[in-house]
Design a protein around this motif. Structure first.
Motif, PDB file in Angstrom:
ATOM      1  N   LYS A  28      14.466  11.125   5.235  1.00 52.39           N
ATOM      2  CA  LYS A  28      14.872  11.237   3.834  1.00 52.39           C
ATOM      3  C   LYS A  28      13.796  10.753   2.872  1.00 52.39           C
ATOM      4  N   ILE A  29      12.826   9.997   3.381  1.00 45.15           N
ATOM      5  CA  ILE A  29      11.752   9.488   2.528  1.00 45.15           C
ATOM      6  C   ILE A  29      10.407   9.874   3.123  1.00 45.15           C
ATOM      7  N   LYS A  30       9.388   9.966   2.282  1.00 46.97           N
ATOM      8  CA  LYS A  30       8.049  10.304   2.736  1.00 46.97           C
ATOM      9  C   LYS A  30       7.500   9.182   3.609  1.00 46.97           C
ATOM     10  N   ASN A  31       6.861   9.560   4.712  1.00 47.62           N
ATOM     11  CA  ASN A  31       6.302   8.593   5.666  1.00 47.62           C
ATOM     12  C   ASN A  31       7.356   7.577   6.100  1.00 47.62           C
ATOM     13  N   LEU A 107      -1.675   6.194  11.492  1.00 46.11           N
ATOM     14  CA  LEU A 107      -2.588   6.326  10.354  1.00 46.11           C
ATOM     15  C   LEU A 107      -1.847   6.413   9.022  1.00 46.11           C
ATOM     16  N   LYS A 108      -0.665   7.020   9.015  1.00 43.60           N
ATOM     17  CA  LYS A 108       0.083   7.196   7.773  1.00 43.60           C
ATOM     18  C   LYS A 108       0.837   5.939   7.351  1.00 43.60           C
ATOM     19  N   CYS A 109       1.183   5.119   8.322  1.00 40.80           N
ATOM     20  CA  CYS A 109       2.093   4.016   8.027  1.00 40.80           C
ATOM     21  C   CYS A 109       1.422   2.864   7.297  1.00 40.80           C
ATOM     22  N   ASP A 110       0.151   2.630   7.572  1.00 42.80           N
ATOM     23  CA  ASP A 110      -0.546   1.491   6.964  1.00 42.80           C
ATOM     24  C   ASP A 110      -1.698   2.001   6.110  1.00 42.80           C
ATOM     25  N   LYS A 111      -1.439   2.149   4.830  1.00 39.35           N
ATOM     26  CA  LYS A 111      -2.438   2.714   3.912  1.00 39.35           C
ATOM     27  C   LYS A 111      -3.529   1.703   3.532  1.00 39.35           C
ATOM     28  N   LYS A 112      -3.251   0.415   3.678  1.00 34.73           N
ATOM     29  CA  LYS A 112      -4.173  -0.600   3.196  1.00 34.73           C
ATOM     30  C   LYS A 112      -5.381  -0.781   4.100  1.00 34.73           C
TER      31      LYS A 112
END
Length: 249
Positions: A28-31, A107-112
């Motif tokens: 329901k939410i992005k990433n 790779l998508k889960c941790d943008k920092k």
């Protein structure tokens, strides 16, 4: 974050390294996919497939989130361990089932943070058909077994059944997402151990499929993967010593 390790008893000249990631799903939410457990199992290539059930010993790294605040640490640790394997400077085959999805979630889960080794693995996965006789090869049992299979399904459990790997997995009473959310809310250690063993079973069965594909062979009789798990995990997880698990042996 929970952390489990098991080292090989002797140094190997060449390694098969299998990676598997589990995550909770929220479409329901992005990433919205959030990793909560990963395992690396590793061992030296086994010459006689028929003897894997009785003799295969593997090394292990497994990390498991106790709460959602652990997710960033989980990703960093997975990246750090992958770097250790890459920096060993020995011939290695990285294997996984639908490995591209595991890499994408990481790779998508941790943008920092730039998870540099998973970025390298993504490139290796994309170029795996050309990466023959290089230091690191990549094999994906979801996509690289077409020559080897007659059935249409590419689910790991179905591939294993076709190639005579007994991978009975009684742990999944509900979805992984529900089970992990229950663990977050209750801290029930049994849930954590069952999902950990399930994850390691995925890693191990994928690695054995790679061995079979290398020889383009079918075992003469079924290989009970749970017997290999019991021998390697009985000193780590109480679930592996339980009456419930011993019924699988």
């Amino acid at each position: 974050m929970l952390n489990y390790q098991k080292q090989l008893k002797k140094s190997a000249k060449e390694l098969i390294v299998s990676f598997d990631l589990e995550w909770t799903k929220n479409y329901k939410i992005k990433n919205g996919n959030k990793p909560f457990c990963f395992s690396y199992i590793f061992f030296e290539p086994f010459a006689d497939i028929a003897k894997t059930e009785k003799y295969l010993e593997f090394g292990l790294y497994l990390c498991y989130c106790e709460n959602e605040d652990d997710i960033s640490s989980l990703i960093k640790e997975a990246n750090k361990i992958l770097g250790k394997f890459f920096n060993m400077r020995k011939r290695m085959t990285m294997v996984g089932h639908q490995l591209s999805s595991d890499i994408a979630v990481m790779l998508k889960c941790d943008k920092k943070n730039k998870e540099i080794y998973f970025s390298q693995l993504k490139t290796l996965w994309r170029n795996r058909k050309e990466a023959i006789n290089k230091e690191v090869n990549v094999f994906d049992s979801r996509y690289d077994l077409n020559f080897f299979l007659k059935g249409k399904s590419r689910r790991l459990v179905d591939i294993c059944e076709e190639r005579r790997l007994d991978v009975v997995q009684p742990e999944l009473k509900f979805s992984m997402t529900k089970m992990q959310n229950d663990f977050y809310s209750t801290g029930n250690k049994e849930i954590m151990e069952k999902l950990s063993v399930l994850n390691i079973r995925h890693s191990l069965s994928t690695a054995i499929l790679f061995l079979l594909s290398e020889k383009n062979s079918m075992p003469k009789k079924s290989i009970n993967v749970n017997r290999i798990l019991y021998r390697n995990l009985k000193d780590i997880f109480s679930y592996a010593r339980s009456k419930e698990f011993k019924k699988l042996l």
